[in-house]
Scaffold this active site. Sequence first.
Site, short mmCIF file in Angstrom:
data_model
loop_
_atom_site.label_atom_id
_atom_site.label_comp_id
_atom_site.label_asym_id
_atom_site.label_seq_id
_atom_site.Cartn_x
_atom_site.Cartn_y
_atom_site.Cartn_z
N GLN A 1 -5.32 -3.68 -1.95
CA GLN A 1 -4.62 -2.68 -3.04
C GLN A 1 -4.47 -3.16 -4.41
OE1 GLN A 1 -3.76 0.36 -2.65
NE2 GLN A 1 -4.20 0.64 -0.79
N SER B 1 -11.46 -4.85 0.03
CA SER B 1 -12.12 -3.57 0.93
C SER B 1 -12.85 -2.79 -0.03
CB SER B 1 -11.22 -2.82 1.66
OG SER B 1 -11.67 -1.68 2.13
N GLY B 2 -14.07 -2.25 0.10
CA GLY B 2 -15.07 -1.61 -0.72
C GLY B 2 -14.44 -0.33 -1.06
N CYS C 1 -3.47 4.52 7.68
CA CYS C 1 -3.67 4.03 8.93
C CYS C 1 -2.48 4.23 9.81
CB CYS C 1 -3.65 2.55 8.87
SG CYS C 1 -5.37 2.10 8.17
N ASN D 1 0.76 -1.09 -0.04
CA ASN D 1 0.01 -0.10 0.09
C ASN D 1 0.90 1.29 0.18
OD1 ASN D 1 0.32 -1.38 2.68
ND2 ASN D 1 -0.33 0.77 3.21
#
Length: 379
Positions: free
Chosen positions: A178, A198-199, A322, A149
């Site tokens: 990713q 992940s949406g 994050c 990422n």
Amino acid sequence: MIYLDNSATTKPDPAVLQSFQQVSNDFFANPSSVHQFGAKAEQLLLKAKEQAAQLLGVQKEEIIFTSGGTEGNNIAIKGIALEHQQRGKHIITSQVEHPSVIEACKSLEKLGFEITYLPVDENGVVVVNDLVNSIRKDTILISIMHVNNEIGSIQPIKEIGEIAKAYPKLFFHVDYIQGIGKVPLDLEDSGIDLCTISGHKIHGLKGTGILYVKKRTILFPLFHGGNQEQSIRSGTENLAGAVTIVKALRLIKEHERKDISNLYNLQQQLRNELELTEGVEINTPNKAAPHILNFSVPGMKPEVIIHMLGEQDIFISTKSACSSKQLDESKVLLACGYSNDRAASALRISISYETTKNEIDTFLQALQKAIKQFKEVLE
């Protein structure tokens, strides 16, 4: 506005927002309810699973809807660890994983598990022989991300999957968050047992995700309750969220088929210009995912550049969203062997299928001007 932080999150597609609104209005019943209205909601949920499975080339029973990447990674890693700890307590991962994988593994160390954090080469890629040599009789899980990422490096997932096949008691988890929609990855007959999506990384909504769980893969559930999602993820299903991530998945797959060359062209444009910019060092390897370009300007604080660009409505980032508010060096770049100065001055550009050449031109001009102004202040 020029938004170049798509690895952190993406702008929801209007069609995704429309589907969320429609499902929320017309199918708001609980899919577990026994009445007809609940049955209609359940039918739509099953249809969403069928469509997701078709798009990913797997079976509908292998689709679990989650709240996103962090939950998916935690369910996969902790679920395997807690369920199969009688076989062994050894897990293999890498030093460059997303925080949701690294921290999940660290939490298991407190419970007596042993984690091998594989090193990476200068491109941020694990050495397959290192992984093979790390497998032990008590190894129960390998967890390796597909696309990094921060710098966009692509891991040898296909090779690792073939290795994992030779160890039937060992599970293989891939963080595909990713890579989905940019770098193809086959799941069927791949050696991959668990895969996270992940949406909100693919123009879907935050709070939506998919965990692929290969048939006959048994997980210890982190949530206990009404046994929804095959007892792996109890809790009333987010039906509107499930429908929207499938919609987003279909749209990103279409873009991948039609527009992937444009992403690579934009990335190459960025690379060519930045290589000519004094003081800039590119961290993303030549063979990388097409939507990420990471570079450093040693001696300059990345937050200053980000704020200077932000004042012009141009938005980029430092590292993983994050961990971007932690003002330390990029652990990924340190793992690649780069200096502390280079790791502390890294910036990340992450584009989408909506990004235009004009936006890249404008960004590059603004960046070069910001670097020049910063250096003039220092002088």
